[in-house]
Structure formats: structure tokens, C-alpha cells
Design a protein around this motif. Sequence first.
Motif, mmCIF file in Angstrom:
data_model
loop_
_atom_site.group_PDB
_atom_site.id
_atom_site.type_symbol
_atom_site.label_atom_id
_atom_site.label_comp_id
_atom_site.label_asym_id
_atom_site.label_seq_id
_atom_site.Cartn_x
_atom_site.Cartn_y
_atom_site.Cartn_z
ATOM 1 N N ARG A 52 -3.368 -0.902 -20.600
ATOM 2 C CA ARG A 52 -3.989 0.219 -19.888
ATOM 3 C C ARG A 52 -4.947 -0.257 -18.815
ATOM 4 O O ARG A 52 -5.748 -1.154 -19.070
ATOM 5 C CB ARG A 52 -4.782 1.093 -20.865
ATOM 6 N N LEU A 53 -4.886 0.357 -17.656
ATOM 7 C CA LEU A 53 -5.782 0.008 -16.562
ATOM 8 C C LEU A 53 -6.748 1.143 -16.291
ATOM 9 O O LEU A 53 -6.379 2.314 -16.362
ATOM 10 C CB LEU A 53 -4.982 -0.262 -15.293
ATOM 11 N N ALA A 54 -7.982 0.776 -15.957
ATOM 12 C CA ALA A 54 -8.971 1.759 -15.533
ATOM 13 C C ALA A 54 -9.535 1.321 -14.189
ATOM 14 O O ALA A 54 -9.356 0.163 -13.778
ATOM 15 C CB ALA A 54 -10.091 1.859 -16.570
ATOM 16 N N ASP A 55 -10.208 2.256 -13.526
ATOM 17 C CA ASP A 55 -10.801 1.962 -12.226
ATOM 18 C C ASP A 55 -11.671 0.713 -12.298
ATOM 19 O O ASP A 55 -12.487 0.568 -13.215
ATOM 20 C CB ASP A 55 -11.640 3.159 -11.789
ATOM 21 N N GLY A 56 -11.498 -0.197 -11.350
ATOM 22 C CA GLY A 56 -12.321 -1.407 -11.297
ATOM 23 C C GLY A 56 -11.726 -2.593 -12.049
ATOM 24 O O GLY A 56 -12.213 -3.715 -11.910
ATOM 25 N N ASP A 57 -10.689 -2.347 -12.846
ATOM 26 C CA ASP A 57 -10.022 -3.467 -13.531
ATOM 27 C C ASP A 57 -9.362 -4.381 -12.498
ATOM 28 O O ASP A 57 -9.089 -3.957 -11.371
ATOM 29 C CB ASP A 57 -8.937 -2.957 -14.488
ATOM 30 N N VAL A 58 -9.106 -5.613 -12.913
ATOM 31 C CA VAL A 58 -8.386 -6.535 -12.034
ATOM 32 C C VAL A 58 -7.209 -7.155 -12.783
ATOM 33 O O VAL A 58 -7.240 -7.299 -14.003
ATOM 34 C CB VAL A 58 -9.297 -7.659 -11.474
ATOM 35 N N VAL A 59 -6.169 -7.479 -12.005
ATOM 36 C CA VAL A 59 -5.013 -8.198 -12.531
ATOM 37 C C VAL A 59 -4.858 -9.433 -11.656
ATOM 38 O O VAL A 59 -4.926 -9.340 -10.424
ATOM 39 C CB VAL A 59 -3.732 -7.324 -12.456
ATOM 40 N N VAL A 67 -2.825 -12.688 -10.114
ATOM 41 C CA VAL A 67 -1.527 -13.306 -9.843
ATOM 42 C C VAL A 67 -1.815 -14.541 -8.997
ATOM 43 O O VAL A 67 -2.370 -14.431 -7.912
ATOM 44 C CB VAL A 67 -0.528 -12.326 -9.175
ATOM 45 N N GLY A 68 -1.445 -15.714 -9.515
ATOM 46 C CA GLY A 68 -1.812 -16.954 -8.847
ATOM 47 C C GLY A 68 -3.303 -16.965 -8.600
ATOM 48 O O GLY A 68 -4.093 -16.705 -9.512
ATOM 49 N N THR A 69 -3.696 -17.209 -7.346
ATOM 50 C CA THR A 69 -5.122 -17.229 -7.020
ATOM 51 C C THR A 69 -5.607 -15.874 -6.510
ATOM 52 O O THR A 69 -6.780 -15.710 -6.191
ATOM 53 C CB THR A 69 -5.395 -18.283 -5.921
ATOM 54 N N GLU A 70 -4.704 -14.900 -6.432
ATOM 55 C CA GLU A 70 -5.091 -13.585 -5.902
ATOM 56 C C GLU A 70 -5.592 -12.671 -7.021
ATOM 57 O O GLU A 70 -5.194 -12.803 -8.183
ATOM 58 C CB GLU A 70 -3.900 -12.896 -5.227
ATOM 59 N N VAL A 71 -6.473 -11.751 -6.615
ATOM 60 C CA VAL A 71 -6.992 -10.751 -7.540
ATOM 61 C C VAL A 71 -6.541 -9.373 -7.052
ATOM 62 O O VAL A 71 -6.795 -8.994 -5.911
ATOM 63 C CB VAL A 71 -8.535 -10.804 -7.597
ATOM 64 N N ILE A 72 -5.859 -8.656 -7.914
ATOM 65 C CA ILE A 72 -5.431 -7.293 -7.592
ATOM 66 C C ILE A 72 -6.436 -6.345 -8.229
ATOM 67 O O ILE A 72 -6.670 -6.392 -9.443
ATOM 68 C CB ILE A 72 -4.019 -7.013 -8.137
ATOM 69 N N GLU A 73 -7.026 -5.495 -7.391
ATOM 70 C CA GLU A 73 -8.048 -4.575 -7.891
ATOM 71 C C GLU A 73 -7.439 -3.203 -8.134
ATOM 72 O O GLU A 73 -6.665 -2.707 -7.305
ATOM 73 C CB GLU A 73 -9.156 -4.469 -6.842
ATOM 74 N N VAL A 74 -7.794 -2.611 -9.250
ATOM 75 C CA VAL A 74 -7.223 -1.325 -9.640
ATOM 76 C C VAL A 74 -8.149 -0.189 -9.193
ATOM 77 O O VAL A 74 -9.347 -0.217 -9.450
ATOM 78 C CB VAL A 74 -7.026 -1.263 -11.171
ATOM 79 N N LEU A 75 -7.558 0.803 -8.514
ATOM 80 C CA LEU A 75 -8.315 1.996 -8.135
ATOM 81 C C LEU A 75 -7.696 3.196 -8.831
ATOM 82 O O LEU A 75 -6.480 3.418 -8.737
ATOM 83 C CB LEU A 75 -8.236 2.240 -6.622
ATOM 84 N N SER A 76 -8.512 3.957 -9.531
ATOM 85 C CA SER A 76 -8.040 5.224 -10.089
ATOM 86 C C SER A 76 -8.036 6.241 -8.948
ATOM 87 O O SER A 76 -9.068 6.492 -8.334
ATOM 88 C CB SER A 76 -8.977 5.673 -11.210
ATOM 89 N N THR A 77 -6.856 6.794 -8.631
ATOM 90 C CA THR A 77 -6.727 7.674 -7.465
ATOM 91 C C THR A 77 -5.974 8.954 -7.829
ATOM 92 O O THR A 77 -4.865 9.194 -7.352
ATOM 93 C CB THR A 77 -5.979 6.940 -6.328
ATOM 94 N N PRO A 78 -6.569 9.792 -8.689
ATOM 95 C CA PRO A 78 -5.869 11.008 -9.109
ATOM 96 C C PRO A 78 -5.674 11.994 -7.955
ATOM 97 O O PRO A 78 -6.370 11.916 -6.949
ATOM 98 C CB PRO A 78 -6.811 11.589 -10.166
#
Length: 252
Positions: free
Chosen positions: A96-103, A105-116
Motif C-alpha cells: 500500500r502506498l500513501a502520500d509522501g511514500d517513496v519507491v 529503482v536503481g539510484t532514482e527515487v519515485i515519490e508518491v502523490l495522493s491525487t484523488p
Amino acid sequence: MIITRILAPNPGPFTGAGTNSYVISTGGEAVIVDPGPLIDSHLEAIRRAVAELTVVGVLVTHHHLDHCPAANPLAEEYGVPSYGFGSYGGFQAISRLADGDVVHVGTEVIEVLSTPGHTPDSLCFAVGDGVFTGDTIKAGTTVVVEDMSAYMKTLARLADLAPARIFPGHGELIDDPPSVIAGYIAHRRGREEQVVAALAGGSLTTEEIVAAVYPELEPTLLILATQSATAHLIKLVDDGRVSRDGEEWTLR
Ligand SMILES: [Zn+2]
């Protein structure tokens, strides 16, 4: 970082040319974003795109059937989590992802935005100077909005983020996000004012408002227009500009 778009063969009135699945890869690792529908040729195309890479996750923007059905099967195949809002509308993300979480991949950071707005479970994924928007912003086809108040806040947030590129769930890469987002906001505000103008003459039912706001509507689009008008009306009620009494809407 390399971003590869893989177009699913599911064209239609809501999907445009089809769903955009993406592979984000860097340093030998990859994540798959919105693997889309379970169509063999599409899954094969995704597998080819990640053939030389280590898949570390499958990201899902929202539960709609043109975006997520292949997510858990592919996640299982690669032995990685599917990442999404959680359990919603028949889709269950493993992680489960919430706003502000990160995933990562390699050296990159994917930031999660909750956008309802398009749906309650809609997420966007920001990486580098780009954002993956699913159906929150798409190129060439109209976004159906479930919750207009939430959607307008989401658009304001994406405008503030001011990405250099948007990778939409449908349509071509958007390389001028500020003007596209401003256009979305202007379109919705314009629609809202049309609804208000229709109500200026007195109380109306949703049906009457749809007829006033969309005078040349094709019958096939009636359900969509009704949904959109209703979303605007509920937002106007939330804003204190309109009241509802049974079937009728009235300006306050
Ligand atoms: Zn959708």
C-alpha cells in the motif's frame, strides 16, 4: 534514467489510442507503471522491455480495468510487490502506498502523490522532472471526475509541482505541463460557471442542468455528462453556493 512507453492494444472512447504502460529503468533495475489489461501481446511487449533488467516493482495509478489487471500477475511473475493505493474497487495492491511514500529503482527515487478526483484511489508518481499521472491528466481524451472538489485540489497541487514533463495514462507525452494543467483548471471553472448560470433562472433538476450546459449532447455521452454535472453540483454544494432539495438544485 530511461522511460519506455508501451501502448496497450485497447483503443476506445475512454482510452484514446490505448493505455500507456511505462517502464522506468536505471542502473539495471526497472519498475513497470500501469501494466494495463491482461492482453497476451501486451504482456509480451512489457516482458521484452524489461528482458535485460531486474524488475523491482509494479506501480498502479488507480483501480480502473484499463490500468491494473496485469499488475498482480506480472508482480507475481517477477516476484516483486505491486504498489498502489491499497484495496479499492476490486484491485488489491500487495504493497500500500500513501502520500509522501517513496519507491526506489536503481539510484532514482519515485515519490508518491495522493491525487484523488478521477477516482478516490488515484496516485501520481513523480520521478526526476516528470510525473506519471494515470487518468488524473491525460492527453487527448476527457477525464471523468468522481469528486470535483478533490480533483480541483489535485490540479492545484500538480500546478504547484510544475513538472517539466507529464507521462499520461493515455495519449502522447505532455511537454508543457503548466499550460496543460492551467487549461484543465480553466475548463473546469468554466463548466462550473455554466452550471451556476443555468441555475440563475431558478431551481433545476440534474437532467435540466445537463440539457442547459450540454445543449448539443450526443445520446451516447449522456451518462458521462450527467456524472460530470453531478460532480460539479456536489462541489458547488460543498462550496456553499448551491443547495439541494430532493431532485432539485438551487443557487444560494
Ligand atoms: Zn481511470
